[in-house]
Write a protein that holds these residues in place. Structure first.
Motif, mmCIF file in Angstrom:
data_model
loop_
_atom_site.group_PDB
_atom_site.id
_atom_site.type_symbol
_atom_site.label_atom_id
_atom_site.label_comp_id
_atom_site.label_asym_id
_atom_site.label_seq_id
_atom_site.Cartn_x
_atom_site.Cartn_y
_atom_site.Cartn_z
ATOM 1 N N UNK A 106 39.461 47.207 40.555
ATOM 2 C CA UNK A 106 39.916 46.119 39.687
ATOM 3 C C UNK A 106 41.008 45.297 40.371
ATOM 4 N N UNK A 107 41.898 45.956 41.096
ATOM 5 C CA UNK A 107 43.061 45.283 41.663
ATOM 6 C C UNK A 107 42.847 44.717 43.070
ATOM 7 N N UNK A 108 41.721 45.036 43.710
ATOM 8 C CA UNK A 108 41.555 44.610 45.099
ATOM 9 C C UNK A 108 41.423 43.093 45.207
ATOM 10 N N UNK A 109 41.781 42.580 46.371
ATOM 11 C CA UNK A 109 41.695 41.152 46.660
ATOM 12 C C UNK A 109 40.803 40.954 47.867
ATOM 13 N N UNK A 110 39.821 40.077 47.818
ATOM 14 C CA UNK A 110 39.381 39.356 46.637
ATOM 15 C C UNK A 110 38.661 40.308 45.685
ATOM 16 N N UNK A 111 38.651 39.981 44.403
ATOM 17 C CA UNK A 111 37.987 40.870 43.435
ATOM 18 C C UNK A 111 36.483 40.907 43.670
ATOM 19 N N UNK A 112 35.897 42.025 43.365
ATOM 20 C CA UNK A 112 34.454 42.172 43.488
ATOM 21 C C UNK A 112 33.805 42.101 42.115
ATOM 22 N N UNK A 113 32.513 42.286 42.093
ATOM 23 C CA UNK A 113 31.774 42.379 40.831
ATOM 24 C C UNK A 113 31.826 43.826 40.370
ATOM 25 N N UNK A 114 31.908 44.034 39.073
ATOM 26 C CA UNK A 114 32.199 45.339 38.523
ATOM 27 C C UNK A 114 31.213 45.696 37.427
ATOM 28 N N UNK A 115 30.663 46.908 37.453
ATOM 29 C CA UNK A 115 29.744 47.398 36.427
ATOM 30 C C UNK A 115 30.200 48.783 35.990
ATOM 31 N N UNK A 116 30.004 49.095 34.707
ATOM 32 C CA UNK A 116 30.460 50.375 34.180
ATOM 33 C C UNK A 116 29.454 50.908 33.163
ATOM 34 N N UNK A 117 29.128 52.180 33.298
ATOM 35 C CA UNK A 117 28.315 52.875 32.306
ATOM 36 C C UNK A 117 29.131 54.058 31.809
#
Length: 143
Positions: A106-117
């Motif tokens: 969540x905090x990394x730069x640049x932000x990536x795309x995130x998915x959660x199950x």
């Protein structure tokens, strides 16, 4: 929301979870992602020769930093305590490994795309916890 099969192929995705608890689901998700053409980046279970000098939890966060997509499977467990040694990852000490991986993504730069199950038992427990307030040994810490 885009389905995984419609995202351009040859993308890399970091797959995070507490492996022992969700082993069966983890392997199914990994196989499905590979069938869709994704390159699945795992935690430090298979460190390369160049990575052997680093603590395995540092390797996990290094891989998250290099991977544009992140998928987490949340179950009841969150892995062992984070034991990273590199100065830029020391702030994650005291967290469980999965929590450190999520926070880093969540905090990394640049932000990536995130998915959660999230496992349904976790959602039920979360709703009960919210209704009854923070009790006993539970620690309320936002990501």
């Amino acid at each position: 929301m885009k389905s995984f099969s419609r995202i351009p192929h040859q993308k890399s995705i970091f797959l995070a979870s507490e492996y022992l608890e969700l082993n069966n689901i983890w392997r199914q998700v990994e196989a499905k992602l590979k069938n869709f053409g994704w390159r699945v980046v795992k935690g430090a279970d298979a460190r390369t020769r160049g990575e052997m000098r680093y603590e395995r939890h540092d390797v996990c966060l290094q891989r998250i930093d290099r991977t544009p997509y992140f998928l987490v499977l949340i179950g009841r467990l969150a892995g062992s305590s984070f034991r990273g040694q590199q100065p830029k990852y020391r702030k994650y000490r005291g967290l469980r490994t999965t929590h450190a991986e999520i926070r880093r993504s969540i905090l990394k730069k640049p932000p990536g795309k995130w998915f959660c199950f999230v496992h349904h038992e976790v959602l039920i427990a979360w709703e009960l916890w919210k209704q009854n307030g923070c009790r006993g040994q539970f620690r309320c810490e936002p990501i």
